[in-house]
Design a protein around this motif. Structure first.
Motif, PDB file in Angstrom:
ATOM      1  N   GLN A  10      11.526   8.318  -7.628  1.00 37.69           N
ATOM      2  CA  GLN A  10      11.434   7.074  -6.883  1.00 37.69           C
ATOM      3  C   GLN A  10      10.028   6.887  -6.341  1.00 37.69           C
ATOM      4  O   GLN A  10       9.247   7.831  -6.299  1.00 37.69           O
ATOM      5  N   SER A  11       9.736   5.652  -5.964  1.00 37.20           N
ATOM      6  CA  SER A  11       8.443   5.316  -5.397  1.00 37.20           C
ATOM      7  C   SER A  11       8.674   4.434  -4.179  1.00 37.20           C
ATOM      8  O   SER A  11       9.548   3.569  -4.184  1.00 37.20           O
ATOM      9  N   LEU A  12       7.893   4.678  -3.150  1.00 37.07           N
ATOM     10  CA  LEU A  12       7.962   3.872  -1.942  1.00 37.07           C
ATOM     11  C   LEU A  12       6.720   2.985  -1.890  1.00 37.07           C
ATOM     12  O   LEU A  12       5.611   3.451  -2.152  1.00 37.07           O
ATOM     13  N   ALA A  13       6.913   1.719  -1.542  1.00 37.84           N
ATOM     14  CA  ALA A  13       5.791   0.791  -1.385  1.00 37.84           C
ATOM     15  C   ALA A  13       5.914   0.146  -0.015  1.00 37.84           C
ATOM     16  O   ALA A  13       6.967  -0.388   0.337  1.00 37.84           O
ATOM     17  N   THR A  14       4.856   0.219   0.759  1.00 35.87           N
ATOM     18  CA  THR A  14       4.823  -0.432   2.063  1.00 35.87           C
ATOM     19  C   THR A  14       4.162  -1.791   1.900  1.00 35.87           C
ATOM     20  O   THR A  14       3.017  -1.871   1.438  1.00 35.87           O
ATOM     21  N   VAL A  15       4.883  -2.842   2.248  1.00 36.95           N
ATOM     22  CA  VAL A  15       4.357  -4.207   2.147  1.00 36.95           C
ATOM     23  C   VAL A  15       4.190  -4.739   3.567  1.00 36.95           C
ATOM     24  O   VAL A  15       5.148  -4.762   4.343  1.00 36.95           O
ATOM     25  N   THR A  16       2.966  -5.140   3.896  1.00 40.50           N
ATOM     26  CA  THR A  16       2.675  -5.681   5.223  1.00 40.50           C
ATOM     27  C   THR A  16       2.170  -7.109   5.072  1.00 40.50           C
ATOM     28  O   THR A  16       1.243  -7.369   4.298  1.00 40.50           O
ATOM     29  N   LEU A  17       2.789  -8.033   5.812  1.00 43.89           N
ATOM     30  CA  LEU A  17       2.368  -9.429   5.848  1.00 43.89           C
ATOM     31  C   LEU A  17       1.668  -9.682   7.174  1.00 43.89           C
ATOM     32  O   LEU A  17       2.180  -9.320   8.231  1.00 43.89           O
ATOM     33  N   THR A  18       0.493 -10.302   7.102  1.00 41.64           N
ATOM     34  CA  THR A  18      -0.302 -10.560   8.300  1.00 41.64           C
ATOM     35  C   THR A  18      -0.604 -12.057   8.384  1.00 41.64           C
ATOM     36  O   THR A  18      -1.018 -12.666   7.387  1.00 41.64           O
ATOM     37  N   SER A  31       0.846  -1.193   0.000  1.00 41.00           N
ATOM     38  CA  SER A  31       0.000   0.000   0.000  1.00 41.00           C
ATOM     39  C   SER A  31       0.877   1.236   0.000  1.00 41.00           C
ATOM     40  O   SER A  31       2.049   1.162   0.306  1.00 41.00           O
ATOM     41  N   GLY A  32       0.328   2.398  -0.328  1.00 42.64           N
ATOM     42  CA  GLY A  32       1.048   3.665  -0.285  1.00 42.64           C
ATOM     43  C   GLY A  32       1.997   3.866  -1.449  1.00 42.64           C
ATOM     44  O   GLY A  32       2.767   4.802  -1.444  1.00 42.64           O
ATOM     45  N   ALA A  33       1.991   2.998  -2.438  1.00 41.04           N
ATOM     46  CA  ALA A  33       2.917   3.125  -3.561  1.00 41.04           C
ATOM     47  C   ALA A  33       2.430   4.171  -4.542  1.00 41.04           C
ATOM     48  O   ALA A  33       1.242   4.322  -4.768  1.00 41.04           O
ATOM     49  N   GLN A  34       3.383   4.904  -5.137  1.00 43.68           N
ATOM     50  CA  GLN A  34       3.042   5.870  -6.170  1.00 43.68           C
ATOM     51  C   GLN A  34       2.874   5.176  -7.508  1.00 43.68           C
ATOM     52  O   GLN A  34       2.182   5.662  -8.373  1.00 43.68           O
ATOM     53  N   TRP A  35       3.538   4.038  -7.685  1.00 47.59           N
ATOM     54  CA  TRP A  35       3.465   3.268  -8.916  1.00 47.59           C
ATOM     55  C   TRP A  35       2.741   1.962  -8.602  1.00 47.59           C
ATOM     56  O   TRP A  35       2.673   1.536  -7.455  1.00 47.59           O
ATOM     57  N   THR A  36       2.209   1.304  -9.622  1.00 42.27           N
ATOM     58  CA  THR A  36       1.470   0.067  -9.418  1.00 42.27           C
ATOM     59  C   THR A  36       2.413  -1.030  -8.936  1.00 42.27           C
ATOM     60  O   THR A  36       3.501  -1.214  -9.472  1.00 42.27           O
ATOM     61  N   VAL A  37       1.967  -1.759  -7.896  1.00 36.95           N
ATOM     62  CA  VAL A  37       2.774  -2.814  -7.294  1.00 36.95           C
ATOM     63  C   VAL A  37       1.958  -4.096  -7.272  1.00 36.95           C
ATOM     64  O   VAL A  37       0.797  -4.089  -6.872  1.00 36.95           O
ATOM     65  N   ASP A  38       2.571  -5.196  -7.703  1.00 37.62           N
ATOM     66  CA  ASP A  38       1.938  -6.512  -7.617  1.00 37.62           C
ATOM     67  C   ASP A  38       2.633  -7.311  -6.533  1.00 37.62           C
ATOM     68  O   ASP A  38       3.863  -7.447  -6.543  1.00 37.62           O
ATOM     69  N   VAL A  39       1.842  -7.834  -5.590  1.00 34.83           N
ATOM     70  CA  VAL A  39       2.351  -8.719  -4.538  1.00 34.83           C
ATOM     71  C   VAL A  39       1.409  -9.912  -4.446  1.00 34.83           C
ATOM     72  O   VAL A  39       0.214  -9.785  -4.727  1.00 34.83           O
ATOM     73  N   ILE A  73       9.346  -1.385   3.922  1.00 32.22           N
ATOM     74  CA  ILE A  73       9.160  -0.338   2.909  1.00 32.22           C
ATOM     75  C   ILE A  73      10.175  -0.597   1.805  1.00 32.22           C
ATOM     76  O   ILE A  73      11.378  -0.706   2.059  1.00 32.22           O
ATOM     77  N   LEU A  74       9.666  -0.727   0.595  1.00 29.49           N
ATOM     78  CA  LEU A  74      10.510  -0.964  -0.574  1.00 29.49           C
ATOM     79  C   LEU A  74      10.638   0.329  -1.379  1.00 29.49           C
ATOM     80  O   LEU A  74       9.640   1.004  -1.625  1.00 29.49           O
ATOM     81  N   THR A  75      11.845   0.655  -1.775  1.00 33.49           N
ATOM     82  CA  THR A  75      12.091   1.859  -2.579  1.00 33.49           C
ATOM     83  C   THR A  75      12.532   1.433  -3.973  1.00 33.49           C
ATOM     84  O   THR A  75      13.481   0.669  -4.114  1.00 33.49           O
ATOM     85  N   THR A  76      11.831   1.938  -4.972  1.00 33.81           N
ATOM     86  CA  THR A  76      12.211   1.710  -6.368  1.00 33.81           C
ATOM     87  C   THR A  76      12.638   3.044  -6.948  1.00 33.81           C
ATOM     88  O   THR A  76      11.900   4.027  -6.850  1.00 33.81           O
ATOM     89  N   SER A  77      13.841   3.089  -7.538  1.00 32.61           N
ATOM     90  CA  SER A  77      14.391   4.347  -8.060  1.00 32.61           C
ATOM     91  C   SER A  77      14.747   4.196  -9.528  1.00 32.61           C
ATOM     92  O   SER A  77      15.177   3.134  -9.967  1.00 32.61           O
ATOM     93  N   ILE A  78      14.591   5.294 -10.251  1.00 31.72           N
ATOM     94  CA  ILE A  78      15.049   5.354 -11.635  1.00 31.72           C
ATOM     95  C   ILE A  78      16.440   5.975 -11.589  1.00 31.72           C
ATOM     96  O   ILE A  78      16.604   7.113 -11.158  1.00 31.72           O
ATOM     97  N   PRO A  79      17.464   5.223 -12.016  1.00 33.71           N
ATOM     98  CA  PRO A  79      18.825   5.768 -11.924  1.00 33.71           C
ATOM     99  C   PRO A  79      19.045   6.879 -12.941  1.00 33.71           C
ATOM    100  O   PRO A  79      18.466   6.879 -14.018  1.00 33.71           O
ATOM    101  N   SER A  80      19.890   7.815 -12.551  1.00 30.29           N
ATOM    102  CA  SER A  80      20.297   8.835 -13.508  1.00 30.29           C
ATOM    103  C   SER A  80      21.417   8.250 -14.354  1.00 30.29           C
ATOM    104  O   SER A  80      22.140   7.359 -13.928  1.00 30.29           O
TER     105      SER A  80
END
Length: 181
Positions: free
Chosen positions: A39-47, A1-9, A59-66
């Motif tokens: 960059q985009s941050l995605a919070t992944v929670t396992l319950t 949740s909270g991701a700026q980009w689409t995330v599949d889990v 929290i996973l960070t995905t970055s586009i490198p320069s």
């Protein structure tokens, strides 16, 4: 949740026995219009399905490198001049990278070289031309030469570098006899 980009889990993994670990794949879909440095941050929670009080969050960070890049034209040039002369070489510097960059400009030479600037900031795709002046010493003799290596390097990405070798020669003096009648 909270991701700026689409995330599949995965929606479910397991069962996981106490003390075991399981790897899971998280896929981040980066939009085509994403720019280097974003960059985009995605919070992944396992319950736990057995006891919802047990959770793990990361929290996973995905970055586009320069991408750094530079082009220096020409890579070699040569000119002649007389002792004491000032020989001028135009050099074109282009930022071929994907982000704005500050480039350091330096000279390695025996003869005196005058650089108009020692740093330049260029946006992606932008160019500038500098005039490099090589001073031929007054003590130089016909045929003497000097190779000045001009190097331009990205300050933030030192692997992005380019060099030009400027060869300056002292012109030969030709003396012709004077004939009179």
């Amino acid at each position: 949740s909270g991701a700026q980009w689409t995330v599949d889990v995965p929606t479910s993994i397991g069962p996981i026995v106490s003390g075991e670990s399981v790897s899971l794949t998280v896929t981040v879909h980066v939009p085509a219009q994403a720019m280097p440095g974003e960059q985009s941050l995605a919070t992944v929670t396992l319950t736990s399905q057995g006891n919802p009080a047990y959770t793990a969050t990361t929290i996973l960070t995905t970055s586009i490198p320069s991408i750094g890049g530079i082009e220096l034209i020409p890579t070699t040039a040569s000119a002649n001049g007389w002792p004491g002369a000032l020989v001028t070489y135009p050099l074109s510097i282009t930022n071929t990278g994907s982000v704005s960059q500050t480039f350091a400009i330096s000279a390695d030479t025996t003869w005196e070289v005058q650089l108009p600037i020692t740093q330049v900031v260029l946006a992606p795709g932008m160019s500038t031309t500098i005039l490099v002046h090589v001073h031929i010493p007054t003590s130089a003799n016909s045929g003497d030469m000097d190779n000045a290596t001009i190097t331009v390097t990205s300050i933030s990405e030192p692997a992005a570098t380019a060099s030009a070798v400027l060869t300056t020669r002292v012109a030969y003096r030709v003396f012709l006899p004077t004939l009179t009648r």
